[in-house]
Design an enzyme around this catalytic site. Structure first.
Site, PDB file in Angstrom:
ATOM      1  N   HIS A 104       0.780  -1.035  -0.063  1.00 31.13           N
ATOM      2  CA  HIS A 104      -0.125  -0.259   0.034  1.00 31.13           C
ATOM      3  C   HIS A 104       1.005   1.280   0.035  1.00 31.13           C
ATOM      4  CE1 HIS A 104      -3.613   2.479   1.414  1.00 31.13           C
ATOM      5  NE2 HIS A 104      -2.672   3.225   1.853  1.00 31.13           N
ATOM      6  N   HIS A 154       1.770   4.323  -3.022  1.00 35.44           N
ATOM      7  CA  HIS A 154       1.603   5.642  -3.103  1.00 35.44           C
ATOM      8  C   HIS A 154       2.725   6.298  -3.908  1.00 35.44           C
ATOM      9  CE1 HIS A 154      -2.004   6.479  -0.622  1.00 35.44           C
ATOM     10  NE2 HIS A 154      -1.598   5.730   0.311  1.00 35.44           N
TER      11      HIS A 154
HETATM   12 ZN    ZN Z   1      -2.629   5.217   2.030  1.00 37.94          ZN
END
Ligand code: ZN
Lengths: 99, 260
Positions: free
Chosen positions: B73, B77
Protein backbone atom coordinates in the site's frame (compact mmCIF):
# COMPACT_ATOMS: atom_id res chain seq x y z
CA UNK A 1 -0.35 38.71 31.18
CA UNK A 2 -3.27 40.81 30.05
CA UNK A 3 -5.25 37.97 28.53
CA UNK A 4 -5.05 35.72 31.55
CA UNK A 5 -7.94 34.37 33.62
CA UNK A 6 -10.25 33.47 30.80
CA UNK A 7 -12.20 30.36 30.14
CA UNK A 8 -10.36 27.79 28.05
CA UNK A 9 -11.48 24.89 25.92
CA UNK A 10 -9.40 22.94 23.43
CA UNK A 11 -10.39 20.09 21.16
CA UNK A 12 -7.86 18.02 19.22
CA UNK A 13 -9.00 15.57 16.54
CA UNK A 14 -6.43 13.34 14.91
CA UNK A 15 -7.71 11.92 11.63
CA UNK A 16 -6.26 9.99 8.72
CA UNK A 17 -3.25 7.78 8.98
CA UNK A 18 -3.09 4.39 7.27
CA UNK A 19 -5.78 3.09 9.63
CA UNK A 20 -8.19 5.95 9.00
CA UNK A 21 -9.33 5.69 12.62
CA UNK A 22 -9.87 9.11 14.21
CA UNK A 23 -9.13 9.98 17.82
CA UNK A 24 -10.23 12.96 19.82
CA UNK A 25 -8.94 14.66 22.95
CA UNK A 26 -10.45 17.59 24.77
CA UNK A 27 -9.78 19.79 27.76
CA UNK A 28 -11.76 22.49 29.54
CA UNK A 29 -10.57 24.81 32.25
CA UNK A 30 -12.91 27.33 33.86
CA UNK A 31 -9.93 29.18 35.25
CA UNK A 32 -6.85 28.31 33.20
CA UNK A 33 -3.29 29.03 34.21
CA UNK A 34 -1.42 31.73 32.33
CA UNK A 35 0.85 29.20 30.68
CA UNK A 36 -2.11 27.53 28.95
CA UNK A 37 -3.15 30.86 27.50
CA UNK A 38 0.41 31.65 26.49
CA UNK A 39 0.80 28.27 24.82
CA UNK A 40 -2.38 28.70 22.76
CA UNK A 41 -1.31 32.19 21.74
CA UNK A 42 2.16 30.94 20.79
CA UNK A 43 0.75 28.63 18.11
CA UNK A 44 0.99 30.09 14.58
CA UNK A 45 -2.76 29.96 13.84
CA UNK A 46 -3.49 30.81 10.23
CA UNK A 47 0.09 30.20 9.15
CA UNK A 48 0.23 26.45 8.81
CA UNK A 49 2.19 25.08 5.85
CA UNK A 50 0.51 22.40 3.75
CA UNK A 51 2.02 18.97 3.24
CA UNK A 52 1.25 17.92 -0.33
CA UNK A 53 3.83 15.12 -0.47
CA UNK A 54 2.94 12.80 2.39
CA UNK A 55 0.33 10.06 2.21
CA UNK A 56 -1.27 8.34 5.20
CA UNK A 57 0.13 10.83 7.66
CA UNK A 58 -2.14 12.11 10.40
CA UNK A 59 -4.00 15.41 10.17
CA UNK A 60 -4.59 17.29 13.41
CA UNK A 61 -7.67 19.52 13.69
CA UNK A 62 -7.11 21.82 16.62
CA UNK A 63 -9.77 24.17 17.97
CA UNK A 64 -9.12 26.41 20.93
CA UNK A 65 -11.22 29.00 22.70
CA UNK A 66 -9.37 31.16 25.15
CA UNK A 67 -9.68 34.75 26.30
CA UNK A 68 -12.88 35.00 24.22
CA UNK A 69 -10.89 34.32 21.10
CA UNK A 70 -11.60 31.37 18.89
CA UNK A 71 -8.81 29.67 16.96
CA UNK A 72 -8.97 26.82 14.53
CA UNK A 73 -6.34 25.09 12.42
CA UNK A 74 -5.82 21.91 10.47
CA UNK A 75 -2.22 20.90 10.99
CA UNK A 76 -0.46 18.20 8.93
CA UNK A 77 1.54 15.77 11.08
CA UNK A 78 4.75 16.97 9.43
CA UNK A 79 4.05 20.50 10.68
CA UNK A 80 3.13 19.46 14.22
CA UNK A 81 6.24 20.85 15.85
CA UNK A 82 7.15 23.51 18.41
CA UNK A 83 4.14 25.00 20.23
CA UNK A 84 1.68 22.85 18.22
CA UNK A 85 3.37 19.70 19.45
CA UNK A 86 3.52 21.02 22.98
CA UNK A 87 -0.15 21.97 22.93
CA UNK A 88 -1.26 18.59 21.59
CA UNK A 89 0.97 16.71 24.05
CA UNK A 90 -0.51 18.70 26.90
CA UNK A 91 -4.13 18.19 25.85
CA UNK A 92 -3.42 14.47 25.43
CA UNK A 93 -1.80 14.31 28.85
CA UNK A 94 -4.17 16.46 30.91
CA UNK A 95 -7.41 16.24 28.96
CA UNK A 96 -9.96 13.53 28.36
CA UNK A 97 -9.85 11.16 25.45
CA UNK A 98 -12.38 9.36 23.39
CA UNK A 99 -11.53 7.31 20.35
CA UNK B 1 13.54 -4.83 9.41
CA UNK B 2 13.30 -8.33 7.82
CA UNK B 3 9.54 -8.08 7.54
CA UNK B 4 9.86 -4.72 5.82
CA UNK B 5 12.47 -6.14 3.41
CA UNK B 6 10.17 -9.06 2.60
CA UNK B 7 7.33 -6.68 1.89
CA UNK B 8 9.55 -4.46 -0.25
CA UNK B 9 10.68 -7.51 -2.18
CA UNK B 10 7.15 -8.83 -2.69
CA UNK B 11 5.99 -5.43 -3.92
CA UNK B 12 8.98 -5.01 -6.24
CA UNK B 13 8.25 -8.50 -7.62
CA UNK B 14 4.59 -7.84 -8.40
CA UNK B 15 5.38 -4.64 -10.26
CA UNK B 16 8.38 -6.11 -12.09
CA UNK B 17 7.08 -9.59 -12.95
CA UNK B 18 3.46 -8.80 -13.70
CA UNK B 19 3.46 -5.19 -14.89
CA UNK B 20 7.03 -4.93 -16.16
CA UNK B 21 7.63 -1.89 -13.98
CA UNK B 22 11.10 -1.35 -12.56
CA UNK B 23 10.47 -0.05 -9.02
CA UNK B 24 8.02 2.69 -8.13
CA UNK B 25 9.28 5.29 -10.59
CA UNK B 26 9.74 2.79 -13.42
CA UNK B 27 13.47 3.58 -13.47
CA UNK B 28 14.79 1.39 -10.72
CA UNK B 29 14.56 3.84 -7.84
CA UNK B 30 16.10 2.11 -4.81
CA UNK B 31 13.30 1.27 -2.37
CA UNK B 32 13.85 2.39 1.14
CA UNK B 33 12.04 2.57 4.42
CA UNK B 34 12.38 3.44 8.08
CA UNK B 35 11.07 1.20 10.83
CA UNK B 36 10.45 1.73 14.55
CA UNK B 37 9.50 5.38 13.91
CA UNK B 38 8.86 7.23 17.19
CA UNK B 39 7.56 5.39 20.24
CA UNK B 40 4.18 3.63 20.19
CA UNK B 41 3.52 5.14 16.75
CA UNK B 42 0.20 3.84 15.37
CA UNK B 43 0.87 4.45 11.73
CA UNK B 44 2.68 3.73 8.49
CA UNK B 45 3.08 6.46 5.91
CA UNK B 46 4.75 7.54 2.68
CA UNK B 47 6.60 10.86 2.95
CA UNK B 48 7.04 11.42 -0.78
CA UNK B 49 10.41 9.62 -0.85
CA UNK B 50 10.34 6.68 1.51
CA UNK B 51 8.11 4.54 3.71
CA UNK B 52 7.98 5.05 7.44
CA UNK B 53 6.64 2.41 9.83
CA UNK B 54 5.69 2.61 13.48
CA UNK B 55 5.69 -0.28 15.92
CA UNK B 56 2.16 0.36 17.17
CA UNK B 57 1.22 1.05 20.76
CA UNK B 58 0.78 -2.63 21.64
CA UNK B 59 -2.70 -1.86 22.99
CA UNK B 60 -4.71 -1.47 19.79
CA UNK B 61 -2.06 -1.91 17.11
CA UNK B 62 1.02 -4.05 16.73
CA UNK B 63 3.82 -3.59 14.20
CA UNK B 64 2.79 -1.97 10.93
CA UNK B 65 5.19 -4.20 9.00
CA UNK B 66 3.25 -7.33 9.98
CA UNK B 67 1.38 -7.68 6.70
CA UNK B 68 2.86 -7.26 3.21
CA UNK B 69 -0.27 -5.50 1.97
CA UNK B 70 0.58 -2.54 4.22
CA UNK B 71 4.00 -2.28 2.62
CA UNK B 72 2.50 -2.73 -0.85
CA UNK B 73 0.00 0.00 0.00
CA UNK B 74 2.68 2.50 1.02
CA UNK B 75 4.93 1.82 -1.98
CA UNK B 76 1.96 2.10 -4.31
CA UNK B 77 1.53 5.69 -3.06
CA UNK B 78 4.93 6.17 -4.67
CA UNK B 79 3.76 4.56 -7.93
CA UNK B 80 0.68 6.80 -7.99
CA UNK B 81 2.87 9.82 -7.30
CA UNK B 82 5.05 8.99 -10.33
CA UNK B 83 2.11 8.11 -12.62
CA UNK B 84 -1.42 9.50 -12.16
CA UNK B 85 -0.24 12.11 -9.64
CA UNK B 86 -3.59 12.05 -7.86
CA UNK B 87 -4.09 14.72 -5.24
CA UNK B 88 -4.92 13.65 -1.70
CA UNK B 89 -8.36 15.12 -1.20
CA UNK B 90 -12.01 14.13 -1.63
CA UNK B 91 -12.76 11.66 -4.46
CA UNK B 92 -9.32 11.91 -6.08
CA UNK B 93 -7.80 11.27 -2.65
CA UNK B 94 -10.10 8.31 -2.02
CA UNK B 95 -9.01 6.92 -5.41
CA UNK B 96 -5.40 7.45 -4.40
CA UNK B 97 -6.12 5.45 -1.24
CA UNK B 98 -8.04 2.76 -3.09
CA UNK B 99 -5.27 2.25 -5.67
CA UNK B 100 -2.90 1.64 -2.76
CA UNK B 101 -5.30 -0.88 -1.18
CA UNK B 102 -5.85 -2.59 -4.55
CA UNK B 103 -2.15 -3.12 -5.31
CA UNK B 104 -1.36 -3.78 -1.65
CA UNK B 105 -3.89 -6.59 -1.73
CA UNK B 106 -2.51 -7.82 -5.05
CA UNK B 107 1.00 -7.98 -3.56
CA UNK B 108 -0.41 -10.26 -0.88
CA UNK B 109 -2.46 -12.34 -3.33
CA UNK B 110 0.48 -12.67 -5.73
CA UNK B 111 2.87 -13.75 -2.99
CA UNK B 112 0.39 -16.45 -1.86
CA UNK B 113 -0.76 -17.32 -5.39
CA UNK B 114 -4.41 -16.90 -4.42
CA UNK B 115 -7.24 -16.61 -6.93
CA UNK B 116 -9.80 -13.83 -6.57
CA UNK B 117 -12.15 -16.40 -5.04
CA UNK B 118 -9.53 -17.58 -2.53
CA UNK B 119 -8.28 -14.16 -1.44
CA UNK B 120 -9.49 -12.63 1.84
CA UNK B 121 -9.62 -9.11 0.33
CA UNK B 122 -8.75 -7.80 3.79
CA UNK B 123 -6.35 -4.90 4.31
CA UNK B 124 -4.12 -4.93 7.37
CA UNK B 125 -4.98 -8.36 8.69
CA UNK B 126 -2.99 -9.03 11.87
CA UNK B 127 -2.47 -5.35 12.63
CA UNK B 128 -4.93 -5.22 15.50
CA UNK B 129 -3.91 -6.78 18.81
CA UNK B 130 -6.03 -9.64 20.18
CA UNK B 131 -7.90 -7.10 22.33
CA UNK B 132 -9.68 -5.55 19.36
CA UNK B 133 -12.87 -7.02 17.96
CA UNK B 134 -11.99 -7.01 14.30
CA UNK B 135 -10.25 -9.05 11.62
CA UNK B 136 -8.53 -6.21 9.74
CA UNK B 137 -8.70 -2.48 9.01
CA UNK B 138 -10.64 -2.69 5.78
CA UNK B 139 -12.48 -5.24 3.70
CA UNK B 140 -12.64 -4.82 -0.06
CA UNK B 141 -15.11 -7.68 -0.28
CA UNK B 142 -17.46 -6.22 2.33
CA UNK B 143 -16.50 -2.63 3.21
CA UNK B 144 -17.79 -1.62 6.63
CA UNK B 145 -17.39 -5.07 8.21
CA UNK B 146 -13.67 -5.28 9.04
CA UNK B 147 -14.08 -4.34 12.71
CA UNK B 148 -16.75 -3.52 15.23
CA UNK B 149 -15.18 -2.77 18.57
CA UNK B 150 -16.54 -1.20 21.76
CA UNK B 151 -13.57 1.18 21.97
CA UNK B 152 -12.73 1.86 18.31
CA UNK B 153 -16.28 1.81 16.98
CA UNK B 154 -17.30 0.27 13.71
CA UNK B 155 -15.51 0.17 10.36
CA UNK B 156 -16.98 3.29 8.67
CA UNK B 157 -16.33 2.35 5.05
CA UNK B 158 -19.20 2.52 2.56
CA UNK B 159 -19.41 -0.08 -0.22
CA UNK B 160 -21.50 2.07 -2.56
CA UNK B 161 -22.10 5.72 -3.47
CA UNK B 162 -25.27 5.71 -1.35
CA UNK B 163 -23.00 5.66 1.72
CA UNK B 164 -20.47 8.28 0.54
CA UNK B 165 -19.26 10.20 3.60
CA UNK B 166 -18.87 13.98 3.46
CA UNK B 167 -16.34 15.12 6.07
CA UNK B 168 -13.57 17.66 6.49
CA UNK B 169 -11.36 15.29 8.48
CA UNK B 170 -8.94 12.84 6.85
CA UNK B 171 -8.62 15.06 3.76
CA UNK B 172 -12.28 14.57 2.97
CA UNK B 173 -12.59 10.99 4.21
CA UNK B 174 -10.01 9.51 1.84
CA UNK B 175 -9.60 6.40 4.02
CA UNK B 176 -13.37 6.02 4.31
CA UNK B 177 -14.70 6.60 0.81
CA UNK B 178 -11.94 4.43 -0.68
CA UNK B 179 -14.33 1.59 0.23
CA UNK B 180 -16.36 2.40 -2.89
CA UNK B 181 -13.62 1.98 -5.55
CA UNK B 182 -12.15 -0.85 -3.44
CA UNK B 183 -15.40 -2.75 -3.69
CA UNK B 184 -15.68 -1.97 -7.40
CA UNK B 185 -12.27 -3.59 -7.93
CA UNK B 186 -13.34 -6.62 -5.91
CA UNK B 187 -16.49 -6.97 -8.05
CA UNK B 188 -14.48 -6.64 -11.28
CA UNK B 189 -11.82 -9.14 -10.14
CA UNK B 190 -14.29 -11.76 -8.93
CA UNK B 191 -16.46 -11.14 -12.00
CA UNK B 192 -13.52 -11.95 -14.27
CA UNK B 193 -12.27 -14.78 -12.05
CA UNK B 194 -8.83 -16.35 -11.81
CA UNK B 195 -5.86 -14.40 -10.48
CA UNK B 196 -6.88 -10.81 -9.81
CA UNK B 197 -3.46 -9.38 -10.74
CA UNK B 198 -3.63 -10.81 -14.26
CA UNK B 199 -6.63 -9.01 -15.71
CA UNK B 200 -8.40 -6.75 -13.19
CA UNK B 201 -5.01 -5.59 -11.87
CA UNK B 202 -3.74 -5.09 -15.41
CA UNK B 203 -6.77 -2.94 -16.26
CA UNK B 204 -6.22 -0.80 -13.16
CA UNK B 205 -2.48 -0.53 -13.88
CA UNK B 206 -3.12 0.43 -17.52
CA UNK B 207 -5.50 3.11 -16.23
CA UNK B 208 -2.84 4.56 -13.94
CA UNK B 209 -0.64 5.12 -17.00
CA UNK B 210 -3.37 6.36 -19.32
CA UNK B 211 -4.43 9.94 -19.08
CA UNK B 212 -5.51 10.36 -15.49
CA UNK B 213 -5.59 13.87 -14.12
CA UNK B 214 -4.58 14.76 -10.55
CA UNK B 215 -8.23 15.51 -9.79
CA UNK B 216 -9.86 12.54 -11.55
CA UNK B 217 -13.00 11.53 -9.66
CA UNK B 218 -14.73 8.16 -9.31
CA UNK B 219 -16.82 8.52 -12.48
CA UNK B 220 -13.84 9.71 -14.50
CA UNK B 221 -11.71 6.85 -13.21
CA UNK B 222 -14.49 4.35 -13.95
CA UNK B 223 -14.66 5.57 -17.55
CA UNK B 224 -10.88 5.24 -17.89
CA UNK B 225 -10.91 1.67 -16.53
CA UNK B 226 -13.60 0.77 -19.07
CA UNK B 227 -11.56 2.34 -21.85
CA UNK B 228 -8.48 0.41 -20.67
CA UNK B 229 -10.40 -2.88 -20.53
CA UNK B 230 -11.84 -2.26 -24.00
CA UNK B 231 -8.45 -1.38 -25.44
CA UNK B 232 -6.74 -4.47 -24.05
CA UNK B 233 -9.53 -7.08 -24.24
CA UNK B 234 -11.90 -5.72 -26.85
CA UNK B 235 -15.34 -4.18 -26.96
CA UNK B 236 -17.99 -6.51 -25.59
CA UNK B 237 -15.32 -8.70 -23.99
CA UNK B 238 -16.08 -10.44 -20.70
CA UNK B 239 -13.44 -8.21 -19.07
CA UNK B 240 -15.05 -4.97 -20.29
CA UNK B 241 -18.45 -6.25 -19.19
CA UNK B 242 -17.07 -7.09 -15.74
CA UNK B 243 -15.68 -3.55 -15.41
CA UNK B 244 -19.03 -2.06 -16.33
CA UNK B 245 -20.84 -4.35 -13.88
CA UNK B 246 -18.33 -3.60 -11.11
CA UNK B 247 -18.85 0.15 -11.21
CA UNK B 248 -22.58 -0.26 -11.60
CA UNK B 249 -22.50 -2.48 -8.50
CA UNK B 250 -21.18 0.37 -6.37
CA UNK B 251 -23.45 3.02 -7.86
CA UNK B 252 -20.87 4.86 -9.96
CA UNK B 253 -22.25 5.81 -13.35
CA UNK B 254 -19.62 5.67 -16.06
CA UNK B 255 -19.24 8.98 -17.93
CA UNK B 256 -20.86 8.82 -21.33
CA UNK B 257 -23.50 6.34 -20.18
CA UNK B 258 -21.03 3.47 -20.20
CA UNK B 259 -20.91 3.19 -23.97
CA UNK B 260 -17.45 2.35 -25.19
ZN1 ZN C 1 -2.62 5.22 1.99
Amino acid sequence: MAAARAELSIVVVRSGGFTGISRRWAIERPDPDDDWVALVEACPWGQVAADRESRDRFTWRIEARVARRHHRASVPDRELTGPWRELVDRVQRDGSSDV
Amino acid sequence: MNEAYDGLGATFELYADVYDRNSIDGRGLPLDGSVHYEKDYDNAFWNGERMVFGDGDGQVFGRFTVSVDVIGHELTHGVTQYTAGLVYKDQAGALNESISDVFGSLVLQYSHKQTAAQATWLIGQGLFTARVKGVALRSMKAPGTAYDDPVLGKDPQPATMAGYVETEDDDGGVHTNSGIPNHAFYLVATGIGGYAWEKAGRIWYDTLLAGMKPTTDFAGFAALTLAAATKRYGEGSAEADAVRAGWSGVGVAIDGGGAS
